[in-house]
Design an enzyme around this catalytic site. Structure first.
Site, PDB file in Angstrom:
ATOM      1  N   ARG A   1     -19.671  12.709 -19.779  1.00 55.14           N
ATOM      2  CA  ARG A   1     -21.107  12.750 -19.437  1.00 55.14           C
ATOM      3  C   ARG A   1     -21.416  13.961 -18.555  1.00 55.14           C
ATOM      4  O   ARG A   1     -22.461  14.591 -18.681  1.00 55.14           O
ATOM      5  CB  ARG A   1     -21.517  11.453 -18.730  1.00 55.14           C
ATOM      6  CG  ARG A   1     -21.649  10.277 -19.706  1.00 55.14           C
ATOM      7  CD  ARG A   1     -21.605   8.939 -18.999  1.00 55.14           C
ATOM      8  NE  ARG A   1     -22.718   8.703 -18.102  1.00 55.14           N
ATOM      9  CZ  ARG A   1     -22.678   7.829 -17.092  1.00 55.14           C
ATOM     10  NH1 ARG A   1     -21.588   7.128 -16.855  1.00 55.14           N
ATOM     11  NH2 ARG A   1     -23.725   7.667 -16.339  1.00 55.14           N
TER      12      ARG A   1
ATOM     13  N   ARG B   1     -33.265  15.622 -21.218  1.00 55.78           N
ATOM     14  CA  ARG B   1     -31.853  15.937 -20.980  1.00 55.78           C
ATOM     15  C   ARG B   1     -31.442  17.198 -21.740  1.00 55.78           C
ATOM     16  O   ARG B   1     -30.323  17.676 -21.562  1.00 55.78           O
ATOM     17  CB  ARG B   1     -30.995  14.770 -21.453  1.00 55.78           C
ATOM     18  CG  ARG B   1     -30.300  14.017 -20.317  1.00 55.78           C
ATOM     19  CD  ARG B   1     -29.529  12.889 -20.938  1.00 55.78           C
ATOM     20  NE  ARG B   1     -28.545  12.283 -20.100  1.00 55.78           N
ATOM     21  CZ  ARG B   1     -28.727  11.151 -19.429  1.00 55.78           C
ATOM     22  NH1 ARG B   1     -29.892  10.559 -19.445  1.00 55.78           N
ATOM     23  NH2 ARG B   1     -27.736  10.622 -18.746  1.00 55.78           N
TER      24      ARG B   1
ATOM     25  N   LYS C   1     -30.417   9.552  -9.006  1.00 57.92           N
ATOM     26  CA  LYS C   1     -31.748   9.560  -9.649  1.00 57.92           C
ATOM     27  C   LYS C   1     -32.309   8.134  -9.736  1.00 57.92           C
ATOM     28  O   LYS C   1     -33.450   7.895  -9.364  1.00 57.92           O
ATOM     29  CB  LYS C   1     -31.675  10.133 -11.075  1.00 57.92           C
ATOM     30  CG  LYS C   1     -31.206  11.559 -11.175  1.00 57.92           C
ATOM     31  CD  LYS C   1     -31.332  12.092 -12.591  1.00 57.92           C
ATOM     32  CE  LYS C   1     -30.568  11.311 -13.625  1.00 57.92           C
ATOM     33  NZ  LYS C   1     -29.114  11.448 -13.618  1.00 57.92           N
TER      34      LYS C   1
ATOM     35  N   ARG D   1     -21.642  -1.153 -16.726  1.00 58.57           N
ATOM     36  CA  ARG D   1     -21.926  -0.285 -17.867  1.00 58.57           C
ATOM     37  C   ARG D   1     -20.640   0.160 -18.554  1.00 58.57           C
ATOM     38  O   ARG D   1     -19.674   0.535 -17.876  1.00 58.57           O
ATOM     39  CB  ARG D   1     -22.715   0.939 -17.375  1.00 58.57           C
ATOM     40  CG  ARG D   1     -24.146   0.629 -17.064  1.00 58.57           C
ATOM     41  CD  ARG D   1     -24.807   1.769 -16.327  1.00 58.57           C
ATOM     42  NE  ARG D   1     -24.657   3.071 -16.992  1.00 58.57           N
ATOM     43  CZ  ARG D   1     -25.346   4.139 -16.665  1.00 58.57           C
ATOM     44  NH1 ARG D   1     -26.237   4.059 -15.702  1.00 58.57           N
ATOM     45  NH2 ARG D   1     -25.170   5.268 -17.294  1.00 58.57           N
TER      46      ARG D   1
HETATM   47  P1  AMP Z   1     -28.193   7.224 -18.040  1.00 57.17           P
HETATM   48  O1  AMP Z   1     -28.436   5.788 -17.710  1.00 57.17           O
HETATM   49  O2  AMP Z   1     -29.352   8.087 -17.784  1.00 57.17           O
HETATM   50  O3  AMP Z   1     -26.925   7.755 -17.387  1.00 57.17           O
HETATM   51  O4  AMP Z   1     -27.925   7.297 -19.623  1.00 57.17           O
HETATM   52  C1  AMP Z   1     -26.899   6.599 -20.212  1.00 57.17           C
HETATM   53  C2  AMP Z   1     -26.637   7.156 -21.616  1.00 57.17           C
HETATM   54  O5  AMP Z   1     -27.795   6.991 -22.418  1.00 57.17           O
HETATM   55  C3  AMP Z   1     -26.359   8.627 -21.650  1.00 57.17           C
HETATM   56  O6  AMP Z   1     -24.996   8.921 -21.399  1.00 57.17           O
HETATM   57  C4  AMP Z   1     -26.763   8.974 -23.074  1.00 57.17           C
HETATM   58  O7  AMP Z   1     -25.779   8.558 -24.000  1.00 57.17           O
HETATM   59  C5  AMP Z   1     -27.964   8.098 -23.300  1.00 57.17           C
HETATM   60  N1  AMP Z   1     -29.216   8.788 -22.897  1.00 57.17           N
HETATM   61  C6  AMP Z   1     -30.030   8.479 -21.864  1.00 57.17           C
HETATM   62  N2  AMP Z   1     -31.073   9.313 -21.787  1.00 57.17           N
HETATM   63  C7  AMP Z   1     -30.907  10.198 -22.787  1.00 57.17           C
HETATM   64  C8  AMP Z   1     -31.644  11.330 -23.214  1.00 57.17           C
HETATM   65  N3  AMP Z   1     -32.758  11.716 -22.588  1.00 57.17           N
HETATM   66  N4  AMP Z   1     -31.188  12.007 -24.285  1.00 57.17           N
HETATM   67  C9  AMP Z   1     -30.090  11.630 -24.942  1.00 57.17           C
HETATM   68  N5  AMP Z   1     -29.338  10.586 -24.582  1.00 57.17           N
HETATM   69  C10 AMP Z   1     -29.727   9.861 -23.517  1.00 57.17           C
END
Ligand code: AMP
Length: 295
Positions: A150, A88, A13, A139
């Site tokens: 996740r 999400r 993504k 990260r």
């Molecule tokens: P990502 O970079 O999209 O993989 O997001 C990293 C982390 O941020 C996720 O594992 C969640 O803990 C948090 N996070 C990101 N977007 C959301 C969302 N829309 N709702 C809830 N938690 C989020």
């Protein structure tokens, strides 16, 4: 243009969002990025999210909805945006619908990047290795243990969105296992088909293709087709011209024949006339001789 990219962690993504925003001049709104920035800045939101993110859980809906709502109002998002990692959960999707309705904005598409789960761990490991190579900070949640968590929260809370958007006829699915540029092309074709982008963005790609030797083959093939077409046209017009000459010759021949016929008829008539005159004269001479003999 406003689109959502949907897919599990490691589905590409973020990579696709980066490529698409360069192409269409829109912004990428990644809640993950925004939350990481908040954590780094130590804001109240960051403090709330830090632990949850480190463990692979989801940050509360109201927190992320608030962040997104503010971000959409920024001037750079006016041209359009790609939502990456948001929504999400179903409540987040419902909140987004409300939010867009309130702001009089329309969602063009929800694009699901479908991938094999078995490939995801590999992808994330590659991402970590590349980040280390570039000297970037890795990260905290990019570890096999947290990734498993996740993935579980994706399956339980995010996957229902596939049904949510497909019911609303917004969902399109693309094979996320293809090469990066193939996925980008598939997304572009989809956006073209949906009328979300103008065909002229295609032009940009075409001119780029000129400089790209890998894509030159097609251009060369295309240009090779042109002379062939011209030759075909020329050959056709030559044929037409020949036919015209033939036709003209035929017509000319006909005219000549007619003229000859006419002339021939005239000659014959003259001959008959001459004969008639001769005959008439002979008859008259005979009559005169007869009359003289009687006397
Ligand atoms: P990502 O970079 O999209 O993989 O997001 C990293 C982390 O941020 C996720 O594992 C969640 O803990 C948090 N996070 C990101 N977007 C959301 C969302 N829309 N709702 C809830 N938690 C989020």
């Amino acid at each position: 243009m406003r689109i959502i990219l949907l897919g599990p962690p490691g589905s590409g993504k973020g990579t696709q969002a980066q490529l698409l925003l360069q192409r269409y001049g829109i912004v990428q709104l990644s809640t993950g990025e925004m939350l990481r920035a908040a954590v780094a800045a130590g804001t109240p939101v960051g403090l709330k999210a830090k632990e949850i993110m480190a463990s692979g859980g989801l940050v509360p809906d109201d927190v992320v909805v608030g962040i997104i709502s503010d971000r959409i109002d920024q001037p750079d998002a006016r041209n359009g945006f790609i939502l990456d990692g948001f929504p999400r959960t179903v409540p987040q999707a419902e909140a987004l619908d409300e939010l867009l309705k309130h702001k009089h904005l329309k969602l063009d598409a929800v694009i699901e990047l479908r991938v094999n789960e078995s490939a995801l761990l590999n992808r994330v490991e590659t991402r970590v290795a590349q980040m280390r190579e570039r000297g970037e900070e890795v990260r905290l949640d990019d570890t096999p243990e947290v990734l498993t968590k996740r993935l579980a929260s994706y399956r339980n809370q995010t996957e229902p969105l596939i049904h949510y958007y497909s019911e609303r006829r917004k969902l399109s699915t693309i094979d996320g296992m293809m090469a990066i540029d193939e996925v980008t092309r598939a997304i572009h074709r989809l956006l073209l088909a949906l009328g979300a982008v103008e065909p002229k963005t295609h032009g940009k790609t075409r001119s780029a293709a000129k400089a790209d030797p890998a894509k030159k083959g097609k251009t060369a093939k295309e240009s090779a087709k042109k002379p062939a077409k011209t030759a075909k046209k020329a050959a056709k017009s030559k044929k037409v011209a020949k036919k015209a000459v033939k036709g003209a010759t035929k017509a000319a021949k006909k005219t000549v024949k007619k003229a000859v016929k006419k002339a021939g008829k005239k000659k014959a008539a003259k001959k008959t006339a001459r004969k008639a005159v001769k005959k008439g004269a002979k008859k008259a001479a005979k009559k005169v001789t007869k009359r003289r003999a009687k006397r």
